[in-house]
Design a protein around this motif. Sequence first.
Motif: not given
Length: 373
Positions: A3-4, A345-347, A350-351, A355-356
Amino acid sequence: MSGARQPLPSWALNVLMPAMNVLLALFVGGLAVALIGENPIEAMRVLAYGAFGSGYGLGFTLHYATSLTFTGLAVAVAYHSGLFNIGGEGQAYVAGLGAIMMALWLDQTHWVFVLVGSIVGAMTLGALWAAIPGYLQAKRGSHIVITTIMFNFIASAFMSYMLAQVITNPGANAETRTIAETGRIPLLSEYFEFFKHSPVNIMLIFGILALIGVYILLWRTKLGFKIRTLGQNPEAARYAGISAVSIIVIAMAISGALAGMMAVNEAVSVQKRLVVGYVQGFGFIGIAVAFMGRAHPVGIVLAAILFGALYQGGVELAFVMPAVPSELVLVIQALVILFSGAMDEMFKPVLERVFGAFRSKPRTDDSTATEEA
């Protein structure tokens, strides 16, 4: 750690995030359509068809996008120098005076001379009008936001006076005379039947050239390096010997010249005369276009096409679905600005986690085998 959060690649930051913001804005706009009892999917289909479904609609979309490209680039150039130029509305308005005066002076010649003359006149007055706030910022410390706001009001009053008292056409209501037939810049519909009855004109080509020119200026020239250095780190620019005063004035002059190009696209090429309030708020929308496009020419042209589509698609939507008020398109535009500007930058968190998670997955098999050995 699955989850990093990981830094986003540039394509996700500059393409995926804006696209998600636009989709969210359209989704919320669709909910508003549903609340008034209309089919949101049909409304979005009509909006898209009105903007891109015919040569007529596409021509209007490209015409609006051309004007927004110029005003968006104007904001972007100033932004890269560390300035927030919100005076594009006034700069484009005053530039219309230079454009139309040159056009009326040369309208008994060939349209090529009218085009060149009006571009020179528009860029000159636009640059001069923008350079004044730039000078006040650089030499007097006057905040560029305040001065450009005030100059918008000054431009409005000045142009109203000029059109009503000085250059008005006798018998007309605050407008200049129409450009003579011999000097009128041709529309693309005169060469391509596909664009019949639409206002898109040769300034579309100049819009593309402006995009290329701004990219070359900012990322391929010494002046562009100085502009970006000043914008990113004023202290480093000072230690490098870059004159902040000259760069600020030059950047604002270039910004005003680009905003002024809108006058040629709208007043000279389409309306064939100068009228009160012809800018129609495109100078302010250019701010949203610039920030949604991350102040990069590629992003700006995509954002300009989007807003151009919303303008033209909204007209079609109001005609086909009269129950949907025209103001709703303004709401959708506002939502796009909201999600792409204040909440752009709301998303991002989450992104970054997504990606992590994907980047950490390939380690499982290899790391287990290494530990066993």
